[in-house]
Scaffold this active site. Structure first.
Site, short mmCIF file in Angstrom:
data_model
loop_
_atom_site.label_atom_id
_atom_site.label_comp_id
_atom_site.label_asym_id
_atom_site.label_seq_id
_atom_site.Cartn_x
_atom_site.Cartn_y
_atom_site.Cartn_z
N ASP A 235 0.81 -1.22 0.00
CA ASP A 235 0.00 0.00 0.00
C ASP A 235 0.84 1.26 0.00
O ASP A 235 2.05 1.22 0.22
CB ASP A 235 -0.99 -0.01 1.19
CG ASP A 235 -0.33 -0.44 2.50
OD1 ASP A 235 0.91 -0.50 2.56
OD2 ASP A 235 -1.05 -0.72 3.46
N ASN B 30 -7.90 -1.90 14.31
CA ASN B 30 -9.26 -2.26 13.89
C ASN B 30 -9.28 -3.54 13.05
O ASN B 30 -10.29 -3.87 12.45
CB ASN B 30 -9.90 -1.10 13.12
CG ASN B 30 -9.14 -0.75 11.83
OD1 ASN B 30 -8.26 -1.48 11.41
ND2 ASN B 30 -9.49 0.37 11.22
N HIS C 76 -7.42 -4.20 10.40
CA HIS C 76 -7.13 -4.09 8.96
C HIS C 76 -5.82 -4.78 8.58
O HIS C 76 -4.90 -4.86 9.38
CB HIS C 76 -7.17 -2.63 8.47
CG HIS C 76 -6.02 -1.76 8.90
ND1 HIS C 76 -6.14 -0.40 9.09
CD2 HIS C 76 -4.71 -2.04 9.16
CE1 HIS C 76 -4.97 0.10 9.43
NE2 HIS C 76 -4.09 -0.87 9.49
N GLU D 277 -9.74 -1.44 5.33
CA GLU D 277 -10.43 -1.04 6.55
C GLU D 277 -11.70 -1.88 6.75
O GLU D 277 -12.16 -2.53 5.81
CB GLU D 277 -10.80 0.45 6.43
CG GLU D 277 -9.60 1.39 6.27
CD GLU D 277 -8.82 1.60 7.57
OE1 GLU D 277 -8.62 0.64 8.34
OE2 GLU D 277 -8.40 2.75 7.79
#
Ligand code: F6R
Length: 263
Positions: free
Chosen positions: A67, A137, A139, A144
């Site tokens: 990413d 979270n 990810h 996400e």
């Protein structure tokens, strides 16, 4: 699924580097999927040490990063391209032509750019070993919560939680990216083998949800339950909420004894 429990982040990095190094030694032209983030720094440090002191050779290795922030060029100090140079590429001998990192400075036809990134992975023959970190979270990459489990490389809007987690790395007043280009969950699941690294109490819930919770787009790391060859390397704090620790320890012992090539 294999779970390797280590006492601390330093040991997580060393173990991950050992596994990456053994993949490189087994196949000098291995295709690596790479992650950034604080959890991976020790792994890169150890790989650099192995390159310098034990002649670990990256000259035929191909790399694909997961990413990049949208809007940051490769020379921005917070870009993942910069991180990769700082921690890894400027210290080892991966030829620049073998390095692939999504370009955060692109403008215009994002879909076409992301499709071309996917195409370059396919043309290389796919990723042999994918390294991942995990967000608080849950990810992986920048997938996400609520990302499609079939997603491919695309633009992704970052959650407020991720933006806040990254806040500390940017100068006061500096604009923080709201979006990223990220490989999708579908892309990640096509890697032949996956290593996920996690450290610290802030990751404990994400790790327990990913490993022992239901498969859900609300915790995208839980999609790794669908992959046949995943190894989690976590430290004591990140693994603290796992209920089946004794079982994972036995699985690891038996794996070392019966199928050591998996290690
Ligand atoms: C980075 C990436 C992210 C990080 C995750 C954990 O390339 O894909 O998913 O792995 O946000 O980051 P750290 O290790 O900084 O906690």
């Amino acid at each position: 699924m294999l779970l390797v429990l280590k006492p601390d982040l330093e040991e997580v990095g060393r173990e991950a580097a050992r596994m990456v190094a053994s993949a490189v030694r087994r196949n000098p032209a291995v295709r690596l999927g790479l992650a950034t983030g604080s959890t991976t720094v020790g792994m890169y440090q150890e790989l650099v040490r192995l390159h310098r002191q034990e002649a670990l050779d990256f000259s035929r290795v191909l790399t694909f990063n997961l990413d990049e922030y949208l809007g940051l060029s490769a020379d921005h100090p917070q870009s993942f391209a910069y991180f990769m140079r700082q921690h890894f590429f400027s210290h080892v001998n991966v030829p620049p032509a073998n390095i692939h990192i999504p370009d955060g400075s692109i403008k215009g036809d994002y879909r076409q750019y992301c499709a071309a990134y996917e195409q370059s992975i396919r043309e290389a023959g796919g990723i042999d070993l994918q390294i991942l970190g995990i967000g608080r979270n849950g990810h992986i990459g920048f997938n996400e919560p609520t990302s499609s489990l079939g997603s491919r490389t695309r633009l992704k809007v970052l959650t407020q939680e991720t933006i806040e987690d990254n806040h500390k790395f940017f100068a006061p007043g500096e604009e923080i990216p709201q979006c990223a280009i990220t490989m999708g969950i579908g892309t990640i699941l096509q890697a032949r083998r996956i290593l996920l690294l996690a450290s610290g109490a802030s990751k404990a819930t994400a790790i327990s949800n990913a490993i022992e919770g239901p498969v859900t787009a609300s915790v995208t790391a839980s999609a790794l339950q669908l992959h046949p060859e995943v190894t989690f390397i976590v430290d004591r704090d990140a693994g603290a909420q796992l209920k089946q620790q004794a079982y994972y320890r036995r699985v690891l012992e038996m794996t070392v004894a019966l199928t050591p090539e998996r290690m």
